[in-house]
Each structure stands twice: as structure tokens, then as C-alpha cells.
Design an enzyme around this catalytic site. Structure first.
Site, PDB file in Angstrom:
ATOM      1  N   ALA A  15       0.803  -1.230   0.000  1.00 37.80           N
ATOM      2  CA  ALA A  15       0.000   0.000   0.000  1.00 37.80           C
ATOM      3  C   ALA A  15       0.829   1.271   0.000  1.00 37.80           C
ATOM      4  CB  ALA A  15      -0.930  -0.007   1.212  1.00 37.80           C
ATOM      5  N   TYR A 156       7.072 -13.943 -13.609  1.00 41.14           N
ATOM      6  CA  TYR A 156       5.921 -13.093 -13.316  1.00 41.14           C
ATOM      7  C   TYR A 156       4.631 -13.700 -13.865  1.00 41.14           C
ATOM      8  CZ  TYR A 156       3.392  -8.690 -12.607  1.00 41.14           C
ATOM      9  OH  TYR A 156       2.508  -7.718 -12.191  1.00 41.14           O
TER      10      TYR A 156
END
Length: 251
Positions: A15, A156
Site C-alpha cells: 500500500a 511473473y
């Protein structure tokens, strides 16, 4: 359409910047209390201060969410501050771009751990507090690289594709508890990760010419989708992945 998340507490990993920060801002603006989780406490503190200055309720919690002990400590600290959170957004993740043969085992594992293992650990920790309440929302940040790929993205793409399988299976486990589990797969967004490309006029123009909608995504668009998925309006949406990619995967 105004989304009201007053009385809800949202835990958001990763965050301190980018899409995680954008979702924190959007949920806070919709009335949710926000527990901000990341390793960069300085950046995390700046986000918290900004949310509080805007009238929100937010607190920061340091954790490496790939580590079981850190997650357990974060769970305890968050519950002491907010009680049992009803919303979990698994946004943490890293990417290493290189050809497969150039990866070390530790590098490959680190990419898997940052997206998949962190989501497992956080979900396992916070789900018990949602069970039996009649409401819960889990959002996992996947990627267009879980649907299509590019050279140098083996780790990924593997991590994000696995995250979609995790999302679907967990959604079925929790459906009878009215806990929804969904993924969001962002495409190219104007975040710090893409600053170098955005600031190169020639490369940026060439890139945008290949993108059907012809512009970068704005982080507020991810925030708006997260708010919707957390709302009562989205209670019938679970086990799915929402692509926000400007048409990238439709080509």
C-alpha cells in the site's frame, strides 16, 4: 454511483505506492478504515498521513507478507487496532525481467513468493475473521501477464497465472459464507514502474500506438473497481478476473 464502505475495515498489502496506494485512497474516500501494509514504513507513513488529512481513518503496519511470522504479527496488530477486517486486498508483488536460463532459483522463487505465497499467507490469516459475519471481500491483484505474456516474464506470468487459479478455488470454498474472492488484472498504468517509458516521448508514442484505447490507465480506475467489488452491489460477483487493460488482451 456512490459506494459507501462506512463501518468496513480494509487491509491492503503493497500500500505504500502505485496501485496499492490508489486503492487505499479510493476505499478511504468511500468511508472504509484502512490498514496499510508494506515494508517501506516511510512511504507508508506518508500515505497514512495523507488519508488522515483528508478525513480518513488509517494506520500503518510493517510486514514482509512473504514471511509467515510477519503476517501473524500484522494480523494481531491490525485486530488490536481495528477488530476483524472485512476486506483484504492482496496487492503485494515484484517482478524480475530476464530470460529463464538466467534466473537463479532464489530469484524465481522470490517472484512467486511475492504474489502467490503472500496471498496464501494473508488470506489464511484474515479469512477466519470474516467467516460467520455474512460479508467478506478478497481482491487479488493479478495482471494481464496471467492471460498473455512477453519475453522475460516467465516468473511473473507463472506467479500471476497461479494467482488466478488460487482465486477461483478460494471463491468456491467461501461462497456459502458470502465472502467473495475476485482478481483484478491491470494492464499498462501510469505508475512509478513505467515512469522511464512515459518520460521518453518517442518510446511512449510507439507504445501507445499499439494500445487500442491509446492512453495509459489512470490509477483511480483501479481504485474505483476495487471499491465496487467491495460493495454490496458486487455480492454476486465471485471467482472471476476483471481485466482493466485498455484493450490489450482483446487484440
Amino acid at each position: 454511483m456512490n459506494i459507501d464502505l462506512t463501518g468496513k475495515t480494509a487491509v491492503i498489502t503493497g500500500a505504500s505506492r502505485g496501485l496499492g496506494e490508489a486503492m487505499a485512497r479510493a476505499l478511504s474516500a468511500s468511508g472504509a478504515q484502512v490498514a496499510l501494509v508494506a515494508r517501506d514504513m516511510e512511504r507508508l507513513g506518508s500515505v497514512r498521513d495523507s488519508l488522515i488529512a483528508s478525513g480518513g481513518v488509517a494506520e500503518i503496519f510493517a510486514a514482509d507478507v512473504t514471511r509467515e511470522h510477519d503476517v501473524a504479527v500484522a494480523l494481531n496488530n491490525i485486530q488490536q487496532r481495528f477488530g476483524h477486517p472485512q476486506i483484504l486486498i492482496n496487492n503485494a508483488g515484484t517482478n524480475i525481467r530476464k530470460n529463464l536460463v538466467d534466473f537463479s532459483l532464489d530469484e524465481f522463487r522470490s517472484v512467486l513468493d511475492s504474489s502467490l505465497i503472500s496471498t496464501f499467507l494473508m488470506s489464511r490469516a484474515f479469512i477466519p475473521g470474516m467467516v460467520g459475519t455474512g460479508y467478506g471481500r478478497i481482491i487479488n491483484l493479478a495482471s494481464i501477464m496471467s492471460h498473455v505474456s512477453l519475453p522475460g516474464r516467465t516468473a511473473y506470468s507463472s506467479a500471476k497465472a497461479a494467482l488466478l487459479g488460487f482465486t477461483r478455488a478460494l471463491a468456491l470454498e467461501l461462497a456459502t459464507e458470502a465472502i467473495t474472492v475476485n482478481a483484478i488484472s491491470p494492464g499498462p498504468f501510469a505508475t512509478e514502474m513505467n515512469t522511464a517509458l512515459i518520460n521518453n516521448p518517442e518510446a511512449n508514442a510507439q507504445f501507445l500506438a499499439s494500445l487500442p484505447i491509446g492512453r495509459w490507465g489512470e490509477v483511480k480506475e483501479i481504485g474505483a473497481m476495487a471499491c465496487y467489488l467491495c460493495s454490496d452491489l458486487a455480492g454476486f460477483i465471485t471467482g472471476t478476473d476483471i481485466l482493466i487493460d485498455g484493450g490489450w488482451t482483446a487484440r
